[in-house]
Design a protein around this motif. Structure first.
Motif, PDB file in Angstrom:
ATOM      1  N   ASP A 197       1.966  53.475  21.417  1.00 35.66           N
ATOM      2  CA  ASP A 197       2.730  52.834  22.478  1.00 35.66           C
ATOM      3  C   ASP A 197       3.997  52.201  21.898  1.00 35.66           C
ATOM      4  O   ASP A 197       4.248  52.261  20.687  1.00 35.66           O
ATOM      5  N   VAL A 198       4.777  51.602  22.760  1.00 39.88           N
ATOM      6  CA  VAL A 198       6.067  51.044  22.354  1.00 39.88           C
ATOM      7  C   VAL A 198       5.895  49.884  21.385  1.00 39.88           C
ATOM      8  O   VAL A 198       6.683  49.723  20.434  1.00 39.88           O
ATOM      9  N   SER A 199       4.879  49.060  21.579  1.00 40.47           N
ATOM     10  CA  SER A 199       4.688  47.909  20.690  1.00 40.47           C
ATOM     11  C   SER A 199       4.386  48.359  19.260  1.00 40.47           C
ATOM     12  O   SER A 199       4.880  47.755  18.299  1.00 40.47           O
ATOM     13  N   GLN A 200       3.604  49.421  19.112  1.00 40.26           N
ATOM     14  CA  GLN A 200       3.328  49.953  17.782  1.00 40.26           C
ATOM     15  C   GLN A 200       4.579  50.577  17.171  1.00 40.26           C
ATOM     16  O   GLN A 200       4.813  50.478  15.964  1.00 40.26           O
ATOM     17  N   ALA A 201       5.388  51.208  18.005  1.00 40.54           N
ATOM     18  CA  ALA A 201       6.652  51.770  17.523  1.00 40.54           C
ATOM     19  C   ALA A 201       7.578  50.666  17.031  1.00 40.54           C
ATOM     20  O   ALA A 201       8.255  50.803  16.009  1.00 40.54           O
ATOM     21  N   ARG A 202       7.563  49.545  17.753  1.00 39.80           N
ATOM     22  CA  ARG A 202       8.414  48.416  17.352  1.00 39.80           C
ATOM     23  C   ARG A 202       7.983  47.869  15.984  1.00 39.80           C
ATOM     24  O   ARG A 202       8.838  47.542  15.138  1.00 39.80           O
ATOM     25  N   LEU A 203       6.688  47.786  15.745  1.00 39.40           N
ATOM     26  CA  LEU A 203       6.190  47.324  14.441  1.00 39.40           C
ATOM     27  C   LEU A 203       6.580  48.290  13.325  1.00 39.40           C
ATOM     28  O   LEU A 203       6.948  47.870  12.222  1.00 39.40           O
ATOM     29  N   ALA A 204       6.487  49.595  13.603  1.00 40.67           N
ATOM     30  CA  ALA A 204       6.853  50.597  12.605  1.00 40.67           C
ATOM     31  C   ALA A 204       8.345  50.544  12.301  1.00 40.67           C
ATOM     32  O   ALA A 204       8.767  50.646  11.137  1.00 40.67           O
ATOM     33  N   ALA A 205       9.165  50.370  13.333  1.00 43.49           N
ATOM     34  CA  ALA A 205      10.608  50.268  13.136  1.00 43.49           C
ATOM     35  C   ALA A 205      10.957  49.035  12.307  1.00 43.49           C
ATOM     36  O   ALA A 205      11.836  49.079  11.432  1.00 43.49           O
ATOM     37  N   GLU A 206      10.240  47.950  12.556  1.00 37.96           N
ATOM     38  CA  GLU A 206      10.456  46.725  11.775  1.00 37.96           C
ATOM     39  C   GLU A 206      10.102  46.950  10.309  1.00 37.96           C
ATOM     40  O   GLU A 206      10.817  46.503   9.407  1.00 37.96           O
ATOM     41  N   GLN A 207       9.012  47.682  10.061  1.00 39.62           N
ATOM     42  CA  GLN A 207       8.614  47.992   8.692  1.00 39.62           C
ATOM     43  C   GLN A 207       9.699  48.809   7.982  1.00 39.62           C
ATOM     44  O   GLN A 207      10.068  48.509   6.836  1.00 39.62           O
ATOM     45  N   LEU A 208      10.221  49.824   8.657  1.00 38.26           N
ATOM     46  CA  LEU A 208      11.261  50.665   8.060  1.00 38.26           C
ATOM     47  C   LEU A 208      12.535  49.874   7.818  1.00 38.26           C
ATOM     48  O   LEU A 208      13.211  50.071   6.803  1.00 38.26           O
ATOM     49  N   SER A 209      12.855  48.971   8.725  1.00 41.03           N
ATOM     50  CA  SER A 209      14.031  48.116   8.537  1.00 41.03           C
ATOM     51  C   SER A 209      13.850  47.202   7.325  1.00 41.03           C
ATOM     52  O   SER A 209      14.780  47.011   6.527  1.00 41.03           O
ATOM     53  N   ASN A 210      12.649  46.648   7.174  1.00 40.49           N
ATOM     54  CA  ASN A 210      12.363  45.781   6.028  1.00 40.49           C
ATOM     55  C   ASN A 210      12.426  46.545   4.707  1.00 40.49           C
ATOM     56  O   ASN A 210      12.675  45.949   3.658  1.00 40.49           O
ATOM     57  N   GLU A 211      12.197  47.860   4.781  1.00 42.16           N
ATOM     58  CA  GLU A 211      12.250  48.688   3.569  1.00 42.16           C
ATOM     59  C   GLU A 211      13.656  49.190   3.275  1.00 42.16           C
ATOM     60  O   GLU A 211      13.850  49.946   2.322  1.00 42.16           O
ATOM     61  N   GLY A 212      14.630  48.787   4.105  1.00 40.17           N
ATOM     62  CA  GLY A 212      16.024  49.049   3.755  1.00 40.17           C
ATOM     63  C   GLY A 212      16.833  49.902   4.697  1.00 40.17           C
ATOM     64  O   GLY A 212      18.063  49.985   4.555  1.00 40.17           O
ATOM     65  N   VAL A 213      16.189  50.585   5.657  1.00 37.91           N
ATOM     66  CA  VAL A 213      16.949  51.416   6.590  1.00 37.91           C
ATOM     67  C   VAL A 213      17.804  50.517   7.486  1.00 37.91           C
ATOM     68  O   VAL A 213      17.313  49.530   8.031  1.00 37.91           O
ATOM     69  N   LYS A 214      19.082  50.863   7.641  1.00 38.02           N
ATOM     70  CA  LYS A 214      19.987  49.994   8.407  1.00 38.02           C
ATOM     71  C   LYS A 214      19.682  50.027   9.904  1.00 38.02           C
ATOM     72  O   LYS A 214      19.685  49.004  10.575  1.00 38.02           O
ATOM     73  N   GLY A 224       9.757  57.430  26.111  1.00 36.44           N
ATOM     74  CA  GLY A 224      11.101  56.897  25.929  1.00 36.44           C
ATOM     75  C   GLY A 224      11.550  56.851  24.483  1.00 36.44           C
ATOM     76  O   GLY A 224      11.109  57.651  23.652  1.00 36.44           O
ATOM     77  N   ALA A 225      12.417  55.888  24.156  1.00 32.73           N
ATOM     78  CA  ALA A 225      12.970  55.766  22.804  1.00 32.73           C
ATOM     79  C   ALA A 225      13.210  54.297  22.467  1.00 32.73           C
ATOM     80  O   ALA A 225      13.501  53.481  23.351  1.00 32.73           O
ATOM     81  N   LEU A 226      13.092  53.985  21.189  1.00 28.92           N
ATOM     82  CA  LEU A 226      13.244  52.605  20.705  1.00 28.92           C
ATOM     83  C   LEU A 226      14.271  52.550  19.586  1.00 28.92           C
ATOM     84  O   LEU A 226      14.268  53.395  18.685  1.00 28.92           O
ATOM     85  N   TYR A 227      15.137  51.541  19.635  1.00 26.59           N
ATOM     86  CA  TYR A 227      16.137  51.301  18.593  1.00 26.59           C
ATOM     87  C   TYR A 227      15.882  49.957  17.937  1.00 26.59           C
ATOM     88  O   TYR A 227      15.538  48.985  18.612  1.00 26.59           O
ATOM     89  N   MET A 228      16.079  49.877  16.605  1.00 23.66           N
ATOM     90  CA  MET A 228      16.028  48.593  15.902  1.00 23.66           C
ATOM     91  C   MET A 228      16.977  48.656  14.710  1.00 23.66           C
ATOM     92  O   MET A 228      17.107  49.707  14.059  1.00 23.66           O
ATOM     93  N   ASN A 229      17.646  47.543  14.430  1.00 19.70           N
ATOM     94  CA  ASN A 229      18.481  47.482  13.241  1.00 19.70           C
ATOM     95  C   ASN A 229      17.926  46.470  12.245  1.00 19.70           C
ATOM     96  O   ASN A 229      16.927  45.795  12.515  1.00 19.70           O
ATOM     97  N   ARG A 230      18.572  46.375  11.088  1.00 21.26           N
ATOM     98  CA  ARG A 230      18.042  45.553   9.996  1.00 21.26           C
ATOM     99  C   ARG A 230      18.106  44.064  10.316  1.00 21.26           C
ATOM    100  O   ARG A 230      17.394  43.257   9.701  1.00 21.26           O
ATOM    101  N   GLU A 231      18.930  43.697  11.304  1.00 20.66           N
ATOM    102  CA  GLU A 231      19.006  42.295  11.714  1.00 20.66           C
ATOM    103  C   GLU A 231      17.891  41.932  12.686  1.00 20.66           C
ATOM    104  O   GLU A 231      17.758  40.772  13.091  1.00 20.66           O
ATOM    105  N   GLY A 232      17.088  42.922  13.091  1.00 20.27           N
ATOM    106  CA  GLY A 232      15.975  42.666  13.995  1.00 20.27           C
ATOM    107  C   GLY A 232      16.282  42.899  15.458  1.00 20.27           C
ATOM    108  O   GLY A 232      15.415  42.736  16.325  1.00 20.27           O
ATOM    109  N   ASP A 233      17.534  43.255  15.776  1.00 18.15           N
ATOM    110  CA  ASP A 233      17.876  43.572  17.162  1.00 18.15           C
ATOM    111  C   ASP A 233      17.145  44.851  17.568  1.00 18.15           C
ATOM    112  O   ASP A 233      17.124  45.827  16.810  1.00 18.15           O
TER     113      ASP A 233
END
Length: 308
Positions: A197-214, A224-233
């Motif tokens: 679901d979207v909440s799990q996708a959000r956690l995964a995106a946060e993990q990838l951002s923490n590992e350095g992806v901008k 649908g689709a989810l966007y996240m940047n390294r600032e947490g937006d």
């Protein structure tokens, strides 16, 4: 107009249509076989070109009849094919089976795609550095793709990466990626986390951002689709509801359209909606490049959907 250089695969897709996918050891009767230009690199190049981008394709075809027709198909789209290499042997092939629900399974035979080497790209460094964006996938040798990541650090060119076919991206490479675009399966392979679901996708995106992806974009199919940047937006957009005929190249269509929209001054929300509309239109049609809509079709679809 966005100046996009796509470095990746060019295939001929051999598509078999069936009622259902065969079980191991089972022989079934197909509904027919079609040949379509494809390859994740070429598909994304066509999607970007039809969405309004100025596109150059870097890749390789074989010195066979498929190679000539594949290059010609890209030229017809207005894509710069001057940097497509011709290698001894066969062009890349993808054997695709599509069932009555539009779901597909794919077997790749890399052919000339597997012969795109670092030395080939070293000759083209000025072309890559002049681009607004480099768009890469995982259907040419990994060492060649890594070389592009490293070279891009010496320029202002943004790197968009689609890790497909899915594989575990080395941790030291993740910080070199400006925009990582991936689906649920690819997220699971890279992070080890299943996405339901979207909440799990959000956690995964946060993990990838923490590992350095901008920036991370996770496509969730009908969810649908989810966007996240390294600032947490982060931003989520729902998918558009359409009748699915064939999902081949739906992800590539999303990526090419998103690449154009995001480099043309559109907001993240507008870019996600534009890409989602392009992808939705593509699944209503058969084939890979033959299913990809043009900019006018996308905008017309969006206008109708958002006004209702």
């Amino acid at each position: 107009m966005s100046n996009i250089v796509v470095i990746g695969s060019i295939n001929m897709d051999v598509v078999n249509h069936v009622q259902k996918h065969p079980l191991p050891g089972e022989t079934i009767k197909g509904w027919g076989t079609s040949y379509y230009p494809g390859g994740k690199g070429a598909n994304q190049a066509v999607a970007a070109a039809r969405a309004g981008g100025k596109v150059t394709m870097i890749g390789a075809v074989g010195n066979d009849s498929f190679g000539r027709s594949l290059s010609a198909a890209l030229q017809k789209e207005g894509i710069n094919t001057n940097y497509i290499l011709e290698k001894e042997g066969t062009s890349g092939l993808a054997f695709i089976t599509v069932d009555s629900f539009g779901e597909n399974s794919i077997i790749l035979s890399e052919g000339a795609n597997g012969k795109v080497g670092i030395s080939d790209l070293q000759k083209l460094s000025s072309i890559m550095k002049s681009a607004d964006m480099l768009l890469l996938q995982n259907e040419i040798p990994w060492e060649t793709t890594t070389h592009v990541f490293e070279e891009a650090q010496n320029s202002d060119t943004r790197v968009f990466f689609n890790p497909a076919p899915a594989f575990k991206v080395p941790e030291d490479v993740l910080p070199l990626i400006d925009v990582l675009i991936l689906n649920e399966t690819e997220v699971q392979v890279i992070t080890g986390n299943e996405i339901r679901d979207v909440s799990q996708a959000r956690l995964a995106a946060e993990q990838l951002s923490n590992e350095g992806v901008k920036e991370v974009v996770i496509t969730l199919g009908k969810k649908g689709a989810l966007y996240m940047n390294r600032e947490g937006d982060n931003l989520y957009t729902p998918a558009f509801t359409v009748e699915t005929v064939d999902t081949t190249a739906a992800g590539d269509t999303f990526i090419g359209a998103y690449a154009v929209a995001s480099t043309a001054g559109q907001s993240i929300k507008e870019s996600l909606q534009f890409a989602s509309a392009a992808s939705a239109l593509s699944v209503t049609r058969r084939g890979a490049q033959s299913s990809i809509p043009n900019r006018e079709e996308i905008q017309h679809f969006l206008h109708n959907q958002l006004d209702n």
